[in-house]
Design a protein around this motif. Sequence first.
Motif, PDB file in Angstrom:
ATOM      1  N   MET A  87      -6.496  63.073  13.578  1.00  0.00           N
ATOM      2  CA  MET A  87      -5.346  63.542  14.338  1.00  0.00           C
ATOM      3  C   MET A  87      -4.675  64.691  13.590  1.00  0.00           C
ATOM      4  O   MET A  87      -4.524  64.639  12.370  1.00  0.00           O
ATOM      5  CB  MET A  87      -4.352  62.394  14.555  1.00  0.00           C
ATOM      6  N   ASN A  88      -4.271  65.716  14.340  1.00  0.00           N
ATOM      7  CA  ASN A  88      -3.601  66.878  13.760  1.00  0.00           C
ATOM      8  C   ASN A  88      -2.516  67.383  14.693  1.00  0.00           C
ATOM      9  O   ASN A  88      -2.661  67.338  15.928  1.00  0.00           O
ATOM     10  CB  ASN A  88      -4.592  68.034  13.544  1.00  0.00           C
ATOM     11  N   PHE A  89      -1.426  67.873  14.107  1.00  0.00           N
ATOM     12  CA  PHE A  89      -0.547  68.773  14.821  1.00  0.00           C
ATOM     13  C   PHE A  89      -1.169  70.163  14.745  1.00  0.00           C
ATOM     14  O   PHE A  89      -1.618  70.591  13.679  1.00  0.00           O
ATOM     15  CB  PHE A  89       0.839  68.821  14.176  1.00  0.00           C
ATOM     16  N   ILE A  90      -1.202  70.869  15.855  1.00  0.00           N
ATOM     17  CA  ILE A  90      -1.672  72.252  15.892  1.00  0.00           C
ATOM     18  C   ILE A  90      -0.547  73.115  16.458  1.00  0.00           C
ATOM     19  O   ILE A  90      -0.035  72.839  17.545  1.00  0.00           O
ATOM     20  CB  ILE A  90      -2.933  72.407  16.770  1.00  0.00           C
ATOM     21  N   GLN A 129     -15.742  64.547  21.055  1.00  0.00           N
ATOM     22  CA  GLN A 129     -14.643  64.624  22.015  1.00  0.00           C
ATOM     23  C   GLN A 129     -13.390  65.152  21.338  1.00  0.00           C
ATOM     24  O   GLN A 129     -13.056  64.759  20.222  1.00  0.00           O
ATOM     25  CB  GLN A 129     -14.358  63.239  22.605  1.00  0.00           C
ATOM     26  N   GLU A 130     -12.703  66.056  22.027  1.00  0.00           N
ATOM     27  CA  GLU A 130     -11.413  66.576  21.567  1.00  0.00           C
ATOM     28  C   GLU A 130     -10.364  66.268  22.622  1.00  0.00           C
ATOM     29  O   GLU A 130     -10.513  66.635  23.782  1.00  0.00           O
ATOM     30  CB  GLU A 130     -11.487  68.086  21.348  1.00  0.00           C
ATOM     31  N   ILE A 131      -9.316  65.571  22.216  1.00  0.00           N
ATOM     32  CA  ILE A 131      -8.181  65.320  23.100  1.00  0.00           C
ATOM     33  C   ILE A 131      -7.011  66.161  22.608  1.00  0.00           C
ATOM     34  O   ILE A 131      -6.692  66.150  21.419  1.00  0.00           O
ATOM     35  CB  ILE A 131      -7.780  63.837  23.112  1.00  0.00           C
ATOM     36  N   THR A 132      -6.401  66.897  23.507  1.00  0.00           N
ATOM     37  CA  THR A 132      -5.239  67.720  23.178  1.00  0.00           C
ATOM     38  C   THR A 132      -4.074  67.312  24.055  1.00  0.00           C
ATOM     39  O   THR A 132      -4.211  67.218  25.278  1.00  0.00           O
ATOM     40  CB  THR A 132      -5.540  69.216  23.395  1.00  0.00           C
ATOM     41  N   ILE A 173      -5.439  66.852  27.751  1.00  0.00           N
ATOM     42  CA  ILE A 173      -6.694  67.567  28.030  1.00  0.00           C
ATOM     43  C   ILE A 173      -7.820  66.959  27.213  1.00  0.00           C
ATOM     44  O   ILE A 173      -7.698  66.791  26.001  1.00  0.00           O
ATOM     45  CB  ILE A 173      -6.561  69.068  27.680  1.00  0.00           C
ATOM     46  N   VAL A 174      -8.929  66.620  27.878  1.00  0.00           N
ATOM     47  CA  VAL A 174     -10.099  66.064  27.202  1.00  0.00           C
ATOM     48  C   VAL A 174     -11.238  67.076  27.290  1.00  0.00           C
ATOM     49  O   VAL A 174     -11.627  67.488  28.392  1.00  0.00           O
ATOM     50  CB  VAL A 174     -10.528  64.725  27.825  1.00  0.00           C
ATOM     51  N   CYS A 224       3.102  77.359  21.066  1.00  0.00           N
ATOM     52  CA  CYS A 224       2.701  76.058  21.580  1.00  0.00           C
ATOM     53  C   CYS A 224       2.485  75.090  20.423  1.00  0.00           C
ATOM     54  O   CYS A 224       1.830  75.429  19.426  1.00  0.00           O
ATOM     55  CB  CYS A 224       1.415  76.184  22.403  1.00  0.00           C
ATOM     56  N   LEU A 225       3.044  73.897  20.558  1.00  0.00           N
ATOM     57  CA  LEU A 225       2.818  72.819  19.603  1.00  0.00           C
ATOM     58  C   LEU A 225       2.034  71.720  20.306  1.00  0.00           C
ATOM     59  O   LEU A 225       2.434  71.243  21.378  1.00  0.00           O
ATOM     60  CB  LEU A 225       4.146  72.267  19.081  1.00  0.00           C
ATOM     61  N   CYS A 226       0.917  71.322  19.697  1.00  0.00           N
ATOM     62  CA  CYS A 226       0.042  70.308  20.288  1.00  0.00           C
ATOM     63  C   CYS A 226      -0.248  69.202  19.290  1.00  0.00           C
ATOM     64  O   CYS A 226      -0.129  69.381  18.077  1.00  0.00           O
ATOM     65  CB  CYS A 226      -1.293  70.921  20.726  1.00  0.00           C
ATOM     66  N   LEU A 227      -0.663  68.072  19.816  1.00  0.00           N
ATOM     67  CA  LEU A 227      -1.223  66.983  19.032  1.00  0.00           C
ATOM     68  C   LEU A 227      -2.673  66.843  19.459  1.00  0.00           C
ATOM     69  O   LEU A 227      -2.962  66.774  20.666  1.00  0.00           O
ATOM     70  CB  LEU A 227      -0.454  65.689  19.302  1.00  0.00           C
ATOM     71  N   THR A 228      -3.606  66.841  18.505  1.00  0.00           N
ATOM     72  CA  THR A 228      -5.021  66.781  18.853  1.00  0.00           C
ATOM     73  C   THR A 228      -5.685  65.586  18.171  1.00  0.00           C
ATOM     74  O   THR A 228      -5.238  65.116  17.124  1.00  0.00           O
ATOM     75  CB  THR A 228      -5.767  68.063  18.439  1.00  0.00           C
TER      76      THR A 228
END
Length: 227
Positions: A137-140, A156-159, A179-180, A197-201
């Motif tokens: 898990m990362n914050f992007i 698989q990448e979940i955002t 988003i998958v 944009c701040l995301c969690l992936t």
Amino acid sequence: MQFTSGDLDPAASIMISTHLEFCPCCRQKVAAYEDEISQQLAAEESAVDIVDASGTATTETPPLSPDLAAMMQQIMSQNTEPEPNHESPQPQTITLGDKTYPLPRALRRHQQEIGPWSRLPGNIKRAQVAVGGSSKMNFIFMDSDSSLPEHTHQGQEITLVLAGQFHDEHGTYRAGDFIVQTAEHRHVPKTEQGEDCLCLTLLDAPLHFTSGLATLLNPFSQLFFRG
């Protein structure tokens, strides 16, 4: 259903919990699954074998006891959001330079597991979140007018978009969007001038860069995934 029944690993559960903070539609789905599970539990617990005077065995469902009825009512009325922590106040924001973003409630108890920010190609920043499990898990954070090099996915990448917006060849994604992406997808995530944009992936395998100088990073992608 896996989230509701507690069958997801911690990282995936955090992703779903965070999405639920944004999405009333999915909160309704979770409530419906909770109701379904509680009814199944009630049926299993209350079904008893009764032998009548003729010696015939039958299965009947007697009324729930007051204690069991109260427990079922509590399950069905549970809030899907995490319980507040009354022991000590938890940090509620993420600060990047002069910008501050709300920290999702599902992650406030994991503040100590959020690592330092590092830079990635394309004016991107990353901070790992060490919550356990095989996935990473990362914050992007994508700054204004930035892009991640074209890539596909070895797994698989979940955002989950937390703030702002970004776009790629497939659409535009805003706060709350889940988003998958898999090996079938190839894309270039971008932000426009004046937006960030701040995301969690969540990744279960390294990215694979597919164009330009970024392909030189592929031999090191496993180290990036582990790091």
